[in-house]
Motif scaffolding. Structure first.
Motif, short mmCIF file in Angstrom:
data_model
loop_
_atom_site.label_atom_id
_atom_site.label_comp_id
_atom_site.label_asym_id
_atom_site.label_seq_id
_atom_site.Cartn_x
_atom_site.Cartn_y
_atom_site.Cartn_z
N SER A 148 0.69 -1.21 -0.13
CA SER A 148 -0.14 0.01 -0.04
C SER A 148 0.88 1.23 -0.05
CB SER A 148 -0.82 0.16 1.08
OG SER A 148 -1.32 1.14 1.41
N ILE A 149 0.44 2.18 -0.66
CA ILE A 149 1.45 3.29 -0.84
C ILE A 149 0.95 4.33 0.26
CG2 ILE A 149 1.78 3.37 -3.46
CD1 ILE A 149 -0.67 5.46 -3.63
N PHE A 150 -0.09 3.89 1.15
CA PHE A 150 -0.50 4.57 2.34
C PHE A 150 0.13 4.12 3.51
CE2 PHE A 150 -3.59 5.38 -1.34
CZ PHE A 150 -3.27 6.57 -1.53
N ALA A 151 0.89 3.21 3.36
CA ALA A 151 1.40 2.52 4.59
C ALA A 151 2.77 2.91 4.92
CB ALA A 151 1.41 1.11 4.59
N GLY A 152 3.13 3.06 6.14
CA GLY A 152 4.53 3.38 6.77
C GLY A 152 5.01 4.76 6.03
N ALA A 153 6.48 4.56 5.73
CA ALA A 153 6.95 5.70 5.18
C ALA A 153 6.52 6.07 3.53
CB ALA A 153 8.44 5.62 5.07
N ARG A 154 5.75 4.99 3.06
CA ARG A 154 5.29 5.64 1.47
C ARG A 154 4.21 6.68 1.57
NH1 ARG A 154 6.32 0.06 1.43
NH2 ARG A 154 4.24 -0.44 2.05
N GLU A 155 3.40 6.39 2.91
CA GLU A 155 2.46 7.61 3.03
C GLU A 155 3.12 8.99 3.22
OE1 GLU A 155 -1.63 7.39 5.59
OE2 GLU A 155 0.30 7.17 6.50
N THR A 170 13.01 16.54 -7.93
CA THR A 170 13.87 15.42 -7.97
C THR A 170 13.51 14.25 -6.82
OG1 THR A 170 15.75 16.07 -6.32
CG2 THR A 170 15.84 16.78 -9.00
N GLY A 171 13.97 13.13 -7.16
CA GLY A 171 13.80 12.18 -6.06
C GLY A 171 14.34 12.42 -4.41
N LEU A 172 15.49 13.13 -4.64
CA LEU A 172 16.39 13.60 -3.40
C LEU A 172 15.47 14.80 -2.73
CD1 LEU A 172 18.55 13.26 -1.54
CD2 LEU A 172 19.85 15.11 -3.02
N GLU A 173 14.70 15.65 -3.52
CA GLU A 173 13.91 16.79 -2.85
C GLU A 173 12.71 16.00 -2.31
OE1 GLU A 173 15.17 20.44 -5.73
OE2 GLU A 173 13.81 19.19 -6.50
N ILE A 174 12.22 15.08 -2.99
CA ILE A 174 10.97 14.40 -2.66
C ILE A 174 11.48 13.83 -1.32
CG2 ILE A 174 9.32 12.78 -2.90
CD1 ILE A 174 9.38 13.29 -5.88
N ALA A 175 12.29 12.84 -1.18
CA ALA A 175 12.92 12.40 -0.02
C ALA A 175 13.07 13.16 1.20
CB ALA A 175 14.20 11.53 -0.21
N GLU A 176 13.74 14.44 1.04
CA GLU A 176 13.86 15.54 2.09
C GLU A 176 12.56 16.11 2.54
OE1 GLU A 176 16.55 18.37 0.20
OE2 GLU A 176 18.17 17.20 0.39
N LEU A 177 11.69 16.34 1.76
CA LEU A 177 10.27 16.68 1.94
C LEU A 177 9.44 15.53 3.14
CD1 LEU A 177 8.74 18.23 -0.94
CD2 LEU A 177 9.34 19.47 1.37
N ALA A 178 9.70 14.23 2.51
CA ALA A 178 9.18 13.25 2.94
C ALA A 178 9.76 12.61 4.38
CB ALA A 178 8.79 12.10 2.17
N GLN A 179 10.95 13.19 4.29
CA GLN A 179 11.82 12.76 5.60
C GLN A 179 11.83 11.13 5.73
OE1 GLN A 179 10.49 14.48 9.23
NE2 GLN A 179 10.13 16.43 8.62
N SER A 181 13.47 7.58 3.12
CA SER A 181 14.82 7.12 2.21
C SER A 181 14.35 7.20 0.48
CB SER A 181 15.17 5.80 2.46
OG SER A 181 14.20 4.92 2.04
N SER A 182 15.59 7.65 -0.21
CA SER A 182 15.29 7.70 -1.88
C SER A 182 14.67 6.34 -2.21
CB SER A 182 16.77 7.90 -2.24
OG SER A 182 17.06 9.09 -1.95
N TYR A 183 15.13 5.29 -1.51
CA TYR A 183 14.45 3.78 -2.11
C TYR A 183 13.15 3.94 -1.84
CZ TYR A 183 13.33 -1.07 -1.98
OH TYR A 183 12.78 -2.11 -2.27
N THR A 184 12.67 4.47 -0.72
CA THR A 184 11.18 4.40 -0.43
C THR A 184 10.63 5.38 -1.34
OG1 THR A 184 11.51 4.06 1.70
CG2 THR A 184 9.13 5.04 1.26
N VAL A 185 11.05 6.49 -1.72
CA VAL A 185 10.50 7.41 -2.90
C VAL A 185 10.40 6.59 -4.08
CG1 VAL A 185 11.06 9.46 -3.75
CG2 VAL A 185 11.37 9.34 -1.55
N SER A 186 11.46 6.04 -4.55
CA SER A 186 11.57 5.43 -5.95
C SER A 186 10.28 4.40 -5.83
CB SER A 186 13.01 4.68 -5.89
OG SER A 186 12.92 4.01 -7.22
#
Length: 363
Positions: A148-155, A170-179, A181-186
């Motif tokens: 689910s994209i609404f579970a844990g860090a994916r949410e 960028t993926g890095l910018e999204i990771a920073e906003l979401a606090q 990892s880049s892997y979770t963002v990907s």
């Protein structure tokens, strides 16, 4: 694709192509056609020869199972590489034959002048005086999900994308906003792009994404939010009057030494988008496991009825993007969390949620 389904699909493509154009395709088919490019030998999935009354054509075919915009990039590149390698490029029509092509994938192929066919019977071809555009709705196969994209860090990634609006990130910018990892963002972006709710540009570290279907993403989050399980306890705090309960509670919590609580629900939403004459209860997000300590420190009394304080034990996405608003010196939850928490069926919260989505979220 597996050999038998692929060839059955090719048979259907041949029949559809012949019916639409009046051409005849030879029974003999070449598969895994090698061709040379500067980086080495590459292979085309299939090469068919079509005969009409006036000309002979080659159909350069790449086979793919399910295709969304992100899936066809390599396929398009492969076809373009083949066209660069052949001396018959002016007599060659590139084709993608798939079990399922999404709306976005079809549009992308049309823009590049590449023909396509899928199992729905959809067929597109634009070449010379031929223009075939048979568009039928397809149905994707159910495929494994990352989760689910609404579970844990994916949410948190979902929340960050909605918060960013239509900005390219960028993926890095999204990771920073979401606090996170880049892997979770990907992993999350892969699913969102499959759903065609995001688009991308560029490649590698410079690849940027943008949310293009915020309404659909928010609606899907709403459905998931309604089924979430969380620790929620109801309490009573003395206040001089029901009308003064909200500022009184804000003040009491504000005088604690802790700064890890956040206001959500109707009291915060109504402060940002006034609709209700008054709100006499407060919903507060506190860290998991801390509700009992808060109650002890402040003197809350747990009650079954007559509660004016609800403590929601949460972490993760609910704590992102909290902010001060309207000169009220308490932390308010993100507008998206406020909206989600209004959909609890209490009082006039549904009405307030509709107003809030229109006035504040503008989605």
């Amino acid at each position: 694709m597996d050999a038998i389904p692929a060839m059955a699909l090719v048979d259907r493509f041949v029949q559809a192509f012949e019916a639409a154009t009046g051409a005849t395709i030879a029974d003999a088919r070449g598969s895994e056609i090698p061709f040379r490019r500067p980086e080495g030998i590459r292979r085309l999935d299939l090469l068919l020869h079509a005969q009409t009354a006036h000309r002979e054509l080659d159909l350069a075919v790449e086979l793919i199972s399910q295709a969304y915009p992100r899936d066809i990039r390599h396929t398009v590149w492969q076809l373009e590489e083949y066209l660069l390698s052949t001396e018959r490029r002016n007599s060659t029509i590139p084709f993608v034959v798939a079990e399922y092509l999404s709306t976005g994938a079809r549009e992308s192929l049309r823009e590049r002048g590449i023909g396509y066919f899928d199992s729905s019977g959809s067929l597109f071809l634009k070449n010379g005086d031929w223009l075939v555009n048979i568009d039928r709705p397809g149905k994707p196969k159910k495929s494994p999900r990352v989760g689910s994209i609404f579970a844990g860090a994916r949410e948190q990634v979902v929340h960050a994308l909605l918060h960013a609006g239509d900005k390219w990130l960028t993926g890095l910018e999204i990771a920073e906003l979401a606090q996170t990892s880049s892997y979770t963002v990907s992993q999350t972006l892969r699913e969102l792009e499959r759903l065609e709710w995001t688009v991308s540009e560029g490649s590698g570290r410079n690849q940027r994404r943008r949310l293009v279907q915020p309404g659909k993403l928010l609606d899907a989050w709403v459905e998931s939010w309604r089924t979430r399980e969380e620790t929620k306890t109801r309490w009573y705090m003395f206040a001089p009057s029901p009308q003064s309960a909200v500022p009184w509670i804000y003040n009491v919590f504000g005088n604690t030494k802790r700064d890890d609580w956040t206001v959500t629900g109707a009291s915060a939403a109504n402060a940002l988008s006034p609709l209700l004459t008054s709100v006499d209860t407060v919903d507060l997000i506190v860290p998991p496991g801390s509700a009992a300590q808060y109650a002890k420190d402040i003197g809350l009394k747990e009650v079954a009825k007559g509660a004016n304080v609800t403590l929601l034990e949460r972490a993760g996405a609910s704590t992102l993007f909290r902010h001060h608003a309207n000169d009220v010196h308490v932390w308010f939850a993100s507008p998206f969390i406020l909206y989600l928490d209004l959909l609890d069926g209490r009082g006039r919260n549904k009405e307030l949620a509709s107003e809030f989505r229109s006035n504040i979220l503008k989605i």
